[in-house]
Design a protein around this motif. Structure first.
Motif, PDB file in Angstrom:
ATOM      1  N   ALA A  96       0.840  -1.189   0.000  1.00 15.06           N
ATOM      2  CA  ALA A  96       0.000   0.000   0.000  1.00 15.06           C
ATOM      3  C   ALA A  96       0.879   1.243   0.000  1.00 15.06           C
ATOM      4  CB  ALA A  96      -0.902   0.003   1.235  1.00 15.06           C
ATOM      5  N   ASP A 147       0.502   5.938  -0.116  1.00 15.41           N
ATOM      6  CA  ASP A 147      -0.400   7.084  -0.186  1.00 15.41           C
ATOM      7  C   ASP A 147       0.317   8.254  -0.852  1.00 15.41           C
ATOM      8  OD1 ASP A 147       1.285   8.231   1.691  1.00 15.41           O
ATOM      9  OD2 ASP A 147      -0.162   8.174   3.319  1.00 15.41           O
ATOM     10  N   GLN A 148      -0.327   9.403  -0.882  1.00 18.68           N
ATOM     11  CA  GLN A 148       0.228  10.529  -1.635  1.00 18.68           C
ATOM     12  C   GLN A 148       1.507  11.061  -0.997  1.00 18.68           C
ATOM     13  OE1 GLN A 148      -2.368  10.515   0.287  1.00 18.68           O
ATOM     14  NE2 GLN A 148      -2.971  12.517   1.043  1.00 18.68           N
ATOM     15  N   HIS A 149       1.739  10.752   0.283  1.00 21.99           N
ATOM     16  CA  HIS A 149       2.991  11.201   0.918  1.00 21.99           C
ATOM     17  C   HIS A 149       4.127  10.240   0.631  1.00 21.99           C
ATOM     18  CE1 HIS A 149       0.485  13.951   3.102  1.00 21.99           C
ATOM     19  NE2 HIS A 149      -0.219  12.973   3.591  1.00 21.99           N
ATOM     20  N   ASN A 200       4.131   7.421   2.040  1.00 19.02           N
ATOM     21  CA  ASN A 200       4.107   6.443   3.121  1.00 19.02           C
ATOM     22  C   ASN A 200       3.813   5.107   2.449  1.00 19.02           C
ATOM     23  OD1 ASN A 200       4.250   8.444   5.148  1.00 19.02           O
ATOM     24  ND2 ASN A 200       2.029   8.651   5.204  1.00 19.02           N
ATOM     25  N   ILE A 208       3.530   0.603   2.788  1.00 14.97           N
ATOM     26  CA  ILE A 208       3.608  -0.658   3.533  1.00 14.97           C
ATOM     27  C   ILE A 208       4.350  -1.638   2.642  1.00 14.97           C
ATOM     28  CG2 ILE A 208       2.340  -2.473   4.684  1.00 14.97           C
ATOM     29  CD1 ILE A 208       1.111  -0.312   5.862  1.00 14.97           C
ATOM     30  N   MET A 261       7.098  -7.117   7.845  1.00 12.58           N
ATOM     31  CA  MET A 261       6.105  -6.139   7.391  1.00 12.58           C
ATOM     32  C   MET A 261       6.475  -4.784   7.962  1.00 12.58           C
ATOM     33  SD  MET A 261       3.294  -6.003   5.532  1.00 12.58           S
ATOM     34  CE  MET A 261       2.614  -7.643   5.562  1.00 12.58           C
ATOM     35  N   LEU A 262       6.623  -3.806   7.088  1.00 14.57           N
ATOM     36  CA  LEU A 262       7.160  -2.524   7.519  1.00 14.57           C
ATOM     37  C   LEU A 262       6.325  -1.371   6.999  1.00 14.57           C
ATOM     38  CD1 LEU A 262       9.779  -1.640   9.032  1.00 14.57           C
ATOM     39  CD2 LEU A 262      10.776  -1.235   6.797  1.00 14.57           C
ATOM     40  N   PHE A 263       6.046  -0.406   7.869  1.00 12.76           N
ATOM     41  CA  PHE A 263       5.433   0.854   7.462  1.00 12.76           C
ATOM     42  C   PHE A 263       6.557   1.853   7.304  1.00 12.76           C
ATOM     43  CE2 PHE A 263       1.841   3.838   7.412  1.00 12.76           C
ATOM     44  CZ  PHE A 263       2.503   5.037   7.610  1.00 12.76           C
ATOM     45  N   VAL A 264       6.646   2.486   6.141  1.00 11.84           N
ATOM     46  CA  VAL A 264       7.724   3.431   5.874  1.00 11.84           C
ATOM     47  C   VAL A 264       7.140   4.828   5.766  1.00 11.84           C
ATOM     48  CG1 VAL A 264       9.575   4.062   4.278  1.00 11.84           C
ATOM     49  CG2 VAL A 264       8.958   1.664   4.588  1.00 11.84           C
TER      50      VAL A 264
END
Lengths: 102, 120
Positions: A45, A47-49, A51, A53, A84-87
């Protein structure tokens, strides 16, 4: 307050750079980040920034050590794997398909 | 106050922060921009990715460990958030968005200000 600006529209055509990232969803990608870091993982996933997954991620941190006497540059890289990482997007420099070596 | 909350909900709903908001109660590791890491239970994450953790094991860039009861991390200082293995990402995002929409519909019930017209 206008509410139209909050409505999301999903198009099939590629209209802006972020659409190119949309094409890479569920694919493995290469992410170059600030501070000499690179990530290789599956894009779940974004987003516009920018960010993101990422799943099954390999992070590579590259450091340069300079030999005191010879002034030789020694490049070292440290890798680690994260399932699993959120960046956070502000660290992302570029997003590309995985680099093919050789 | 209601307007501020509407703004925060809208900022959150339009970005991936909603996933982090769904991490409340989970134990995760946050990698900070300054090369340190904080592992603890997520108390709250706001629309700007500011994170509050409790029962934290904080490891600084040298590897020194410190126990902290309560840690507030500014959103700008977050580099990564490790997502627990057992989490279903899509489900978490969907339930977070449902919560936001429930609040929105509740507010407009009874002829209050409609934030957007319902589709369908």
């Amino acid at each position: 307050m206008s509410t139209d600006i909050f409505r999301k529209t999903y198009t099939n055509t590629v209209e802006e750079p972020l659409d190119l990232i949309r094409l890479s969803l569920d694919e493995r990608i290469y992410v170059k980040m600030r501070n000499d870091r690179e990530l290789r993982g599956r894009l779940h996933a974004y987003d516009q920034h920018l960010n993101m997954i990422l799943g099954d991620v390999e992070e590579t941190v590259t450091t340069v050590e300079i030999d005191e006497e010879t002034y030789e540059e020694l490049y070292k890289s440290t890798k680690r794997n994260i399932p699993m990482l959120f960046v956070r997007g502000d660290g992302v420099v570029l997003v590309a398909p995985p680099l093919r070596v050789g | 106050m209601a307007v501020a909350n509407l703004l925060l909900r809208t900022i959150a709903e339009n970005s991936m922060v909603v996933l982090l908001q769904g991490l409340q109660g989970e134990v995760t590791t946050v990698d900070l921009r300054n090369e340190s890491t904080a592992r603890g239970r997520v108390v709250n994450v706001d629309a700007f990715m500011n994170v509050r953790l409790e029962d934290v094991l904080y490891r600084d860039r040298r590897g020194k460990l410190t126990r902290l009861q309560d840690l507030f991390i500014t959103g700008r200082n977050v580099r990564y958030v490790h997502i627990p293995d057992h989490m279903d990402i899509m489900k978490t995002i969907q339930s977070q968005l449902a919560k936001i929409h429930r609040v929105r519909n509740f507010a407009s019930h009874g002829g209050g200000r409609k934030e957007y017209s319902k589709k369908k």
